[in-house]
Design a protein around this motif. Structure first.
Motif, PDB file in Angstrom:
ATOM      1  N   PHE A   1      -9.880  21.733  10.041  1.00 45.21           N
ATOM      2  CA  PHE A   1      -8.542  21.640   9.455  1.00 45.21           C
ATOM      3  C   PHE A   1      -8.131  20.183   9.271  1.00 45.21           C
ATOM      4  CE2 PHE A   1      -3.860  21.600   9.791  1.00 45.21           C
ATOM      5  CZ  PHE A   1      -3.580  22.373   8.679  1.00 45.21           C
ATOM      6  N   LEU A   2      -8.476  19.319  10.228  1.00 45.52           N
ATOM      7  CA  LEU A   2      -8.170  17.897  10.085  1.00 45.52           C
ATOM      8  C   LEU A   2      -8.838  17.320   8.839  1.00 45.52           C
ATOM      9  CD1 LEU A   2      -8.346  16.690  13.794  1.00 45.52           C
ATOM     10  CD2 LEU A   2      -6.363  16.512  12.284  1.00 45.52           C
ATOM     11  N   GLN A   3     -10.070  17.766   8.565  1.00 44.99           N
ATOM     12  CA  GLN A   3     -10.737  17.324   7.337  1.00 44.99           C
ATOM     13  C   GLN A   3      -9.940  17.755   6.119  1.00 44.99           C
ATOM     14  OE1 GLN A   3     -13.171  15.326   6.983  1.00 44.99           O
ATOM     15  NE2 GLN A   3     -14.607  15.465   8.679  1.00 44.99           N
ATOM     16  N   GLU A   4      -9.427  18.988   6.141  1.00 44.00           N
ATOM     17  CA  GLU A   4      -8.636  19.473   5.016  1.00 44.00           C
ATOM     18  C   GLU A   4      -7.339  18.687   4.871  1.00 44.00           C
ATOM     19  OE1 GLU A   4      -9.148  21.995   2.608  1.00 44.00           O
ATOM     20  OE2 GLU A   4     -11.174  21.605   3.288  1.00 44.00           O
TER      21      GLU A   4
ATOM     22  N   LEU B   1      -3.609  12.915   1.627  1.00 41.09           N
ATOM     23  CA  LEU B   1      -3.609  11.457   1.542  1.00 41.09           C
ATOM     24  C   LEU B   1      -4.111  10.961   0.196  1.00 41.09           C
ATOM     25  CD1 LEU B   1      -4.957  10.532   5.093  1.00 41.09           C
ATOM     26  CD2 LEU B   1      -2.599  10.895   4.350  1.00 41.09           C
ATOM     27  N   ARG B   2      -4.481  11.877  -0.689  1.00 40.15           N
ATOM     28  CA  ARG B   2      -4.941  11.465  -2.011  1.00 40.15           C
ATOM     29  C   ARG B   2      -3.773  10.905  -2.812  1.00 40.15           C
ATOM     30  NH1 ARG B   2      -8.486  16.976  -3.016  1.00 40.15           N
ATOM     31  NH2 ARG B   2     -10.151  16.479  -1.516  1.00 40.15           N
ATOM     32  N   GLY B   3      -4.067   9.932  -3.617  1.00 38.68           N
ATOM     33  CA  GLY B   3      -3.018   9.319  -4.419  1.00 38.68           C
ATOM     34  C   GLY B   3      -2.536   7.993  -3.875  1.00 38.68           C
ATOM     35  N   ALA B   4      -3.158   7.518  -2.769  1.00 39.27           N
ATOM     36  CA  ALA B   4      -2.777   6.205  -2.242  1.00 39.27           C
ATOM     37  C   ALA B   4      -3.206   5.114  -3.213  1.00 39.27           C
ATOM     38  CB  ALA B   4      -3.419   5.979  -0.877  1.00 39.27           C
TER      39      ALA B   4
ATOM     40  N   ARG C   1       0.885  -1.167   0.000  1.00 35.19           N
ATOM     41  CA  ARG C   1       0.000   0.000   0.000  1.00 35.19           C
ATOM     42  C   ARG C   1       0.923   1.218   0.000  1.00 35.19           C
ATOM     43  NH1 ARG C   1      -4.812   2.109  -1.534  1.00 35.19           N
ATOM     44  NH2 ARG C   1      -5.848   3.353   0.083  1.00 35.19           N
ATOM     45  N   THR C   2       0.861   2.035  -1.032  1.00 37.53           N
ATOM     46  CA  THR C   2       1.823   3.119  -1.187  1.00 37.53           C
ATOM     47  C   THR C   2       1.118   4.468  -1.289  1.00 37.53           C
ATOM     48  OG1 THR C   2       1.846   2.715  -3.581  1.00 37.53           O
ATOM     49  CG2 THR C   2       3.583   1.682  -2.267  1.00 37.53           C
ATOM     50  N   LEU C   3       1.840   5.501  -0.891  1.00 41.18           N
ATOM     51  CA  LEU C   3       1.353   6.870  -0.998  1.00 41.18           C
ATOM     52  C   LEU C   3       2.545   7.782  -1.243  1.00 41.18           C
ATOM     53  CD1 LEU C   3      -0.956   9.022  -0.652  1.00 41.18           C
ATOM     54  CD2 LEU C   3      -0.295   9.124   1.764  1.00 41.18           C
ATOM     55  N   PRO C   4       2.569   8.508  -2.366  1.00 41.88           N
ATOM     56  CA  PRO C   4       3.698   9.408  -2.614  1.00 41.88           C
ATOM     57  C   PRO C   4       3.669  10.604  -1.663  1.00 41.88           C
ATOM     58  CG  PRO C   4       2.024   9.653  -4.321  1.00 41.88           C
ATOM     59  CD  PRO C   4       1.606   8.492  -3.467  1.00 41.88           C
TER      60      PRO C   4
ATOM     61  N   HIS D   1       4.727   4.266   2.202  1.00 38.09           N
ATOM     62  CA  HIS D   1       3.465   4.979   2.381  1.00 38.09           C
ATOM     63  C   HIS D   1       3.795   6.253   3.157  1.00 38.09           C
ATOM     64  CE1 HIS D   1      -0.569   6.000   3.706  1.00 38.09           C
ATOM     65  NE2 HIS D   1      -1.065   5.054   2.934  1.00 38.09           N
ATOM     66  N   ALA D   2       3.597   7.420   2.528  1.00 37.56           N
ATOM     67  CA  ALA D   2       4.066   8.676   3.113  1.00 37.56           C
ATOM     68  C   ALA D   2       3.446   8.954   4.480  1.00 37.56           C
ATOM     69  CB  ALA D   2       3.765   9.835   2.160  1.00 37.56           C
ATOM     70  N   ALA D   3       2.192   8.580   4.686  1.00 38.51           N
ATOM     71  CA  ALA D   3       1.552   8.848   5.980  1.00 38.51           C
ATOM     72  C   ALA D   3       2.062   7.902   7.060  1.00 38.51           C
ATOM     73  CB  ALA D   3       0.038   8.738   5.863  1.00 38.51           C
ATOM     74  N   VAL D   4       2.422   6.684   6.689  1.00 41.35           N
ATOM     75  CA  VAL D   4       3.000   5.736   7.634  1.00 41.35           C
ATOM     76  C   VAL D   4       4.485   6.028   7.834  1.00 41.35           C
ATOM     77  CG1 VAL D   4       3.385   3.272   8.115  1.00 41.35           C
ATOM     78  CG2 VAL D   4       1.293   3.996   6.971  1.00 41.35           C
ATOM     79  N   ALA D   5       5.095   6.619   6.811  1.00 36.00           N
ATOM     80  CA  ALA D   5       6.535   6.922   6.804  1.00 36.00           C
ATOM     81  C   ALA D   5       7.366   5.648   6.888  1.00 36.00           C
ATOM     82  CB  ALA D   5       6.906   7.889   7.928  1.00 36.00           C
ATOM     83  N   ALA D   6       6.892   4.615   6.211  1.00 40.57           N
ATOM     84  CA  ALA D   6       7.577   3.319   6.174  1.00 40.57           C
ATOM     85  C   ALA D   6       6.896   2.450   5.124  1.00 40.57           C
ATOM     86  CB  ALA D   6       7.511   2.633   7.543  1.00 40.57           C
ATOM     87  N   PRO D   7       7.531   1.382   4.677  1.00 47.18           N
ATOM     88  CA  PRO D   7       6.829   0.411   3.836  1.00 47.18           C
ATOM     89  C   PRO D   7       5.651  -0.180   4.616  1.00 47.18           C
ATOM     90  CG  PRO D   7       9.190   0.077   3.689  1.00 47.18           C
ATOM     91  CD  PRO D   7       8.969   1.039   4.827  1.00 47.18           C
ATOM     92  N   TYR D   8       4.557  -0.423   3.907  1.00 48.32           N
ATOM     93  CA  TYR D   8       3.314  -0.832   4.579  1.00 48.32           C
ATOM     94  C   TYR D   8       2.457  -1.594   3.581  1.00 48.32           C
ATOM     95  CZ  TYR D   8      -1.385  -0.223   6.603  1.00 48.32           C
ATOM     96  OH  TYR D   8      -2.655  -0.434   7.083  1.00 48.32           O
ATOM     97  N   THR D   9       1.650  -2.512   4.089  1.00 44.94           N
ATOM     98  CA  THR D   9       0.695  -3.203   3.235  1.00 44.94           C
ATOM     99  C   THR D   9      -0.587  -3.482   3.992  1.00 44.94           C
ATOM    100  OG1 THR D   9       0.476  -5.005   1.628  1.00 44.94           O
ATOM    101  CG2 THR D   9       1.346  -5.594   3.792  1.00 44.94           C
ATOM    102  N   HIS D  10      -1.640  -3.735   3.261  1.00 41.77           N
ATOM    103  CA  HIS D  10      -2.922  -4.129   3.848  1.00 41.77           C
ATOM    104  C   HIS D  10      -2.951  -5.651   3.969  1.00 41.77           C
ATOM    105  CE1 HIS D  10      -5.335  -0.259   2.718  1.00 41.77           C
ATOM    106  NE2 HIS D  10      -4.826  -0.197   3.930  1.00 41.77           N
TER     107      HIS D  10
END
Length: 480
Positions: free
Chosen positions: A312-315, A320-323, A265-268, A339-348
């Protein structure tokens, strides 16, 4: 419009039910399962492929919303004699019931994810599996993918292993009950350790620059015989529980990367322009964001119970778009691999009853831990999985948005012309007189038009309901 996290807690009244039936038709939501899939599921429920290892002595428990019956995960937490912690995490073993290429498998690839409507759930798998034999219901012995993850005293992963095992959950808990028990000091150690491990994992998340958004959920709840939206701020227990799932997904990603075959699961990383826009939004919402404070630090300091901070949290969800999903084979490290929000490799990998890709992730990890070859049916599906998951996410997001819009329209259809107190939470860049307002009571997020007036982002505003049309799932306010 800011994306709203929707959690459904009730059924629907008659006008809403009719609108939701029409929505399912419009979005081409799969109807009932084909007869051959139902028959195969019934047979598999009675005769799954059972593992040799028996771990039914581990007193697992689940944490899910009240009323949930499709239980993907169960856990047990313990201290290690040598120091640190051991997380034992059981994940429903869907592959023990689903035959590759069979009717249930084919239907799962058509559905991709479970869809949640206010009046019903459209499951990924037939109920005989998702709500029955494969679900980690308390007192039920069933096959699972059993993760054993050893952590040091700071919560860092030292070792992770996955194997098939028979398991039996002892208790079905919910978030509010868990929070009360831990806060009161009444939780026994396996559950009490959820806070210890969760807070340590949150501290590690801070250190690596990861981000967990505590965005208020918009729930559909029953009140006095009617169904309407309400806002719910996440509990600390929600976050601690999420950290166990994140821990497992990170461990699974590392196993895949080491093995050279997997799906992440990736996010730029968000572009500078998106962060700059968010800084302007913070200023408009009166959220103090000093230049020396990182985005991750700021987000963790916000209180979702404060209207301007919740807005602001909603904004923040725009970053997180682009995952998506990235599959790889042959030992080639994917790009991106993080995954940029996890700041590490991650998968579901922790919700196979509700998400198609997780069944494949489990198989990849099991093969990596056993030093065995990846099953051919998994390899054959890898290239197509990212596209299938993207289409499933698109439909799931459309369902989420439309369900909330319909509920709001049905609830407000008799109140056109009334004036409400609201907060402007979004303004269009190219149309400053058009944006989004969040009404506190009732809990509505909808379009607003200011006429010739520029909307005051982050400010309170009196708005008049101009339109509430259930047939078009549309609610529109104008500045009063």
């Amino acid at each position: 419009m800011p994306r709203r996290s929707l959690h459904v807690t009730g059924a629907a009244e008659a006008p809403l039910r009719a609108a939701l039936r029409e929505l399912r038709t419009d979005l081409d939501v799969p109807p009932d399962f084909p007869a051959e899939a139902l028959a195969e599921a019934e047979r598999a429920a009675k005769a799954p492929r059972l593992p040799e290892h028996d771990a039914t002595d581990v007193p697992l428990f689940t944490i899910d919303p009240p009323g949930s019956v499709d239980l993907d995960q169960a856990m047990h937490l313990a201290r290690r004699e040598s120091g640190g912690y051991r997380v034992t995490y059981a994940i429903a073993d869907v592959a023990a019931y689903v035959t590759p290429g069979g009717p249930v498998d084919a239907e799962a690839h058509r559905r991709v994810t479970t869809l949640y409507f206010p009046d019903e759930r459209v499951p990924l798998h037939p109920a005989a599996l998702s709500e029955g034999a494969a679900s980690l219901l308390p007192g039920q012995t069933c096959p699972a993918v059993l993760w054993t993850i050893d952590l040091d005293a700071d919560g860092r992963t030292e070792r992770a292993d996955a194997r098939r095992a028979l398991v039996r959950s002892r208790a079905k808990l919910d978030y509010a009950g868990v929070q009360r028990a831990i806060d009161a000091g009444a939780a026994e150690e396996p559950l009490a350790l959820l806070r210890d491990i969760g807070t340590r994992r949150e501290a590690l998340e801070v250190a690596r620059g990861g981000i967990s958004l505590n965005v208020p959920e918009q729930e559909i709840v029953e009140r006095d015989g009617r169904y309407e939206p309400a806002f719910r701020a996440p509990l600390p227990a929600d976050g601690w529980n999420a950290q166990i799932s994140l821990l497992t997904g990170m461990a699974a990603a590392e196993l895949m990367l080491t093995a050279g075959t997997g799906i992440l699961r990736t996010l730029p990383t968000a572009p500078d322009g998106a962060v700059a826009r968010l800084r302007r939004t913070a200023e408009a919402l009166r959220v103090d964001w000093p230049h020396h404070v990182s985005y991750a630090e700021l987000v963790r300091s916000l209180d979702p119970r404060q209207p301007h901070q919740a807005a602001f949290l909603q904004e923040c969800t725009t970053l997180l778009r682009g995952a998506g999903y990235t599959a790889f084979t042959g030992g080639h490290r994917p790009d991106p691999a993080v995954h940029a929000a996890v700041a590490a490799p991650y998968t579901h990998c922790t919700a196979p009853l509700r998400r198609l890709v997780d069944r494949y992730a489990s198989e990849l990890c099991l093969a990596a831990c056993a030093g065995a070859g990846v099953p051919q049916w998994v390899l054959a599906a890898l290239d197509a999985l990212p596209g299938e998951m993207a289409e499933g996410a698109r439909r799931g997001n459309a369902v989420e948005r439309a369900c909330v819009d319909i509920v709001e329209a049905v609830m407000l259809k008799d109140r056109v012309g009334e004036v409400f107190d609201a907060v402007v939470v979004d303004v269009k860049d190219n149309e400053p007189a058009v944006g989004t307002v969040q009404v506190t009571d009732p809990a509505v997020v909808a379009r607003v038009e200011g006429g010739a007036t520029r909307l005051p982002l982050g400010e309170r505003l009196r708005v008049r309901l101009a339109e509430a049309d259930p047939d078009r799932a549309k609610v529109r306010f104008v500045a009063a």
